[in-house]
Design an enzyme around this catalytic site. Structure first.
Site, mmCIF file in Angstrom:
data_model
loop_
_atom_site.group_PDB
_atom_site.id
_atom_site.type_symbol
_atom_site.label_atom_id
_atom_site.label_comp_id
_atom_site.label_asym_id
_atom_site.label_seq_id
_atom_site.Cartn_x
_atom_site.Cartn_y
_atom_site.Cartn_z
ATOM 1 N N LYS A 119 33.102 17.015 -11.797
ATOM 2 C CA LYS A 119 33.393 15.608 -12.129
ATOM 3 C C LYS A 119 34.555 15.074 -11.299
ATOM 4 C CE LYS A 119 30.890 14.889 -16.305
ATOM 5 N NZ LYS A 119 30.725 14.400 -17.656
ATOM 6 N N LYS B 124 21.867 19.863 -12.556
ATOM 7 C CA LYS B 124 21.296 19.678 -13.895
ATOM 8 C C LYS B 124 20.940 18.214 -14.136
ATOM 9 C CE LYS B 124 24.951 18.543 -17.053
ATOM 10 N NZ LYS B 124 25.196 18.311 -18.426
ATOM 11 N N LYS C 153 22.630 12.406 -17.902
ATOM 12 C CA LYS C 153 22.417 11.010 -18.271
ATOM 13 C C LYS C 153 23.302 10.055 -17.486
ATOM 14 C CE LYS C 153 24.328 11.925 -22.744
ATOM 15 N NZ LYS C 153 25.634 12.512 -22.547
HETATM 16 P P1 ATP Z 1 27.078 13.532 -18.844
HETATM 17 O O1 ATP Z 1 26.021 13.331 -17.829
HETATM 18 O O2 ATP Z 1 27.695 12.253 -19.312
HETATM 19 O O3 ATP Z 1 28.096 14.568 -18.483
HETATM 20 P P2 ATP Z 1 25.191 15.141 -20.274
HETATM 21 O O4 ATP Z 1 23.868 14.501 -20.087
HETATM 22 O O5 ATP Z 1 25.528 16.348 -19.509
HETATM 23 O O6 ATP Z 1 26.366 14.056 -20.125
HETATM 24 P P3 ATP Z 1 26.331 15.845 -22.830
HETATM 25 O O7 ATP Z 1 26.550 14.781 -23.828
HETATM 26 O O8 ATP Z 1 27.539 16.252 -22.080
HETATM 27 O O9 ATP Z 1 25.201 15.410 -21.802
HETATM 28 O O10 ATP Z 1 25.603 17.075 -23.491
HETATM 29 C C1 ATP Z 1 25.141 17.157 -24.812
HETATM 30 C C2 ATP Z 1 24.382 18.440 -24.994
HETATM 31 O O11 ATP Z 1 23.179 18.438 -24.198
HETATM 32 C C3 ATP Z 1 25.149 19.694 -24.578
HETATM 33 O O12 ATP Z 1 24.886 20.728 -25.503
HETATM 34 C C4 ATP Z 1 24.585 20.039 -23.254
HETATM 35 O O13 ATP Z 1 24.674 21.410 -22.961
HETATM 36 C C5 ATP Z 1 23.137 19.601 -23.408
HETATM 37 N N1 ATP Z 1 22.575 19.253 -22.106
HETATM 38 C C6 ATP Z 1 22.940 18.216 -21.317
HETATM 39 N N2 ATP Z 1 22.223 18.189 -20.184
HETATM 40 C C7 ATP Z 1 21.371 19.249 -20.246
HETATM 41 C C8 ATP Z 1 20.365 19.769 -19.374
HETATM 42 N N3 ATP Z 1 20.112 19.178 -18.229
HETATM 43 N N4 ATP Z 1 19.686 20.862 -19.762
HETATM 44 C C9 ATP Z 1 19.939 21.460 -20.943
HETATM 45 N N5 ATP Z 1 20.885 21.022 -21.815
HETATM 46 C C10 ATP Z 1 21.598 19.935 -21.479
#
Ligand code: ATP
Ligand code: LTN
Length: 339
Positions: free
Chosen positions: A120, A202, A205
């Protein structure tokens, strides 16, 4: 003699309202939250993590809206506000208070080693704020505040959970039994769903919309995004994360949604090409997400209901949080207080 029911284990996890929830969040987190709720073996606490979302600049009206929307997605996915404690992180100030205390037991070096911090900081080079570095301390506070046994997360959060455990063990060694040391819980499949436009990263969002499937995407958008998903020019369906990350990601998604294991899928798609794999993956994702989208519209339409869920969730959470916070104050030698 009456049987006293055994105390249930406690589960804690959450999602940031930093964008529209994705298929990654669904497979890596929400689906497991629902399964754990339904097992009846745990007391579950699932907040929307809005304080964490502040580490990246957010537009205030959008963030405000997303907190309610994220809660509506939780409920649409099957989380029941009667069975779980559902709330918004910022409504329980004890999270921020404990975070400060834990930061005094966390080394800057261990925070600087976190992959998410490095990633980040690169992506938001104009805003490498202290919160981006101390993010895992707030996450540790979230977890330890509720004396959590088990934390369902995707693979990307593994390092952060390790820090939470280290802090708990470190403080328990000095002060005695202060915190339960939490364990991670990973679902059986799909702990890391990858981006559709760059399958070595990964699915996230906060990336561009073509890279992710949103839980609320319409069927035609899901199909279009999957058809355009980056694969390779070989044309052979094989499971190999290194040399075929795009195809492997599709197999992972299809396996996670349809329940068929990867080996069986590879055999079934032998000689069929990527088009068939993409279409079947789209069918499986659409079938799983359509009922969620339909229920979401209903839930979001009732703002008063959603606000009531958040209010009563925060009240229940605050009682549990306050208990731990008092214990921590006492053990650390902070002056006693009466309100
Ligand atoms: P950001 O993009 O804003 O960092 P994010 O999409 O990574 O957010 P989080 O809110 O940080 O989402 O994650 C919430 C949950 O979803 C966490 O348990 C995280 O491990 C899971 N998660 C997020 N993205 C993935 C992914 N691509 N595959 C599997 N699990 C995920
Ligand atoms: N960091 C998590 C969201 C999160 C979380 C938590 C998850 C904040 N606090 C406590 C589990 C337990 C993420 O998914 N990025």
């Amino acid at each position: 003699m009456t049987d006293i029911p055994a105390k249930k284990k406690r589960i804690f996890s959450g999602v940031q309202p930093s964008g529209i929830l994705t298929l990654g969040n669904y497979i890596g987190a929400l689906r497991n939250f629902v399964a754990l709720q339904n097992s009846g073996e745990y007391d579950c606490i699932y907040p929307v993590m809005d304080l964490h979302a502040l580490t990246v600049r957010q537009d205030p009206p959008t963030l405000r809206r997303r907190c309610l929307e994220t809660m509506a997605v939780f409920i649409a996915c099957g989380l029941d506000p009667e069975k779980n404690i559902l709330f918004c992180q910022s409504h329980v100030p004890a999270h921020s208070e404990l975070s400060w205390i834990l930061s005094c037991f966390t080394y800057v070096g261990e925070l600087q080693r976190m992959t998410q911090f490095k990633d980040k900081s690169q992506r938001h080079a104009d805003n490498i704020n202290a919160g981006l570095l101390t993010y895992p301390v707030l996450m540790a506070a979230d977890i330890l505040l509720y004396q959590t046994d088990l934390v369902p997360i995707g693979a990307d959060q593994k390092q952060h959970l390790e820090i939470a455990r280290d802090i708990a063990i470190r403080m328990n060694n000095v002060y005695g039994e202060l915190f339960v040391v939490p364990d991670a819980y990973f679902g059986k499949t799909g702990t890391r769903v990858m981006s559709l436009t760059d399958p070595t990263r990964k699915m996230s969002k906060s990336d561009e919309p073509a890279s992710y499937i949103a839980i609320l995407d319409k069927p035609e958008d899901i199909r279009r995004k999957l058809r355009r998903a980056v694969t390779d020019s070989e044309g052979e369906v094989r499971y190999d994360r290194e040399s075929k990350p795009g195809v492997t990601n599709l197999l992972d998604i299809l396996s996670a949604m349809g329940g068929e294991d990867k080996e069986a899928l590879v055999t079934r798609f032998a000689g069929k090409g990527y088009g068939a794999l993409k279409d079947e993956t789209a069918d499986a994702v659409i079938a799983a997400l359509t009922p969620v989208r339909e229920k979401y519209d209903q839930v979001l339409a009732d703002k008063a209901y959603l606000e009531g869920v958040l209010r009563s969730g925060a009240e229940r959470a605050a009682v549990l949080a306050e208990k731990t916070l008092r214990k921590v104050h006492k053990k650390l030698g902070l002056a006693p207080y009466k309100l």
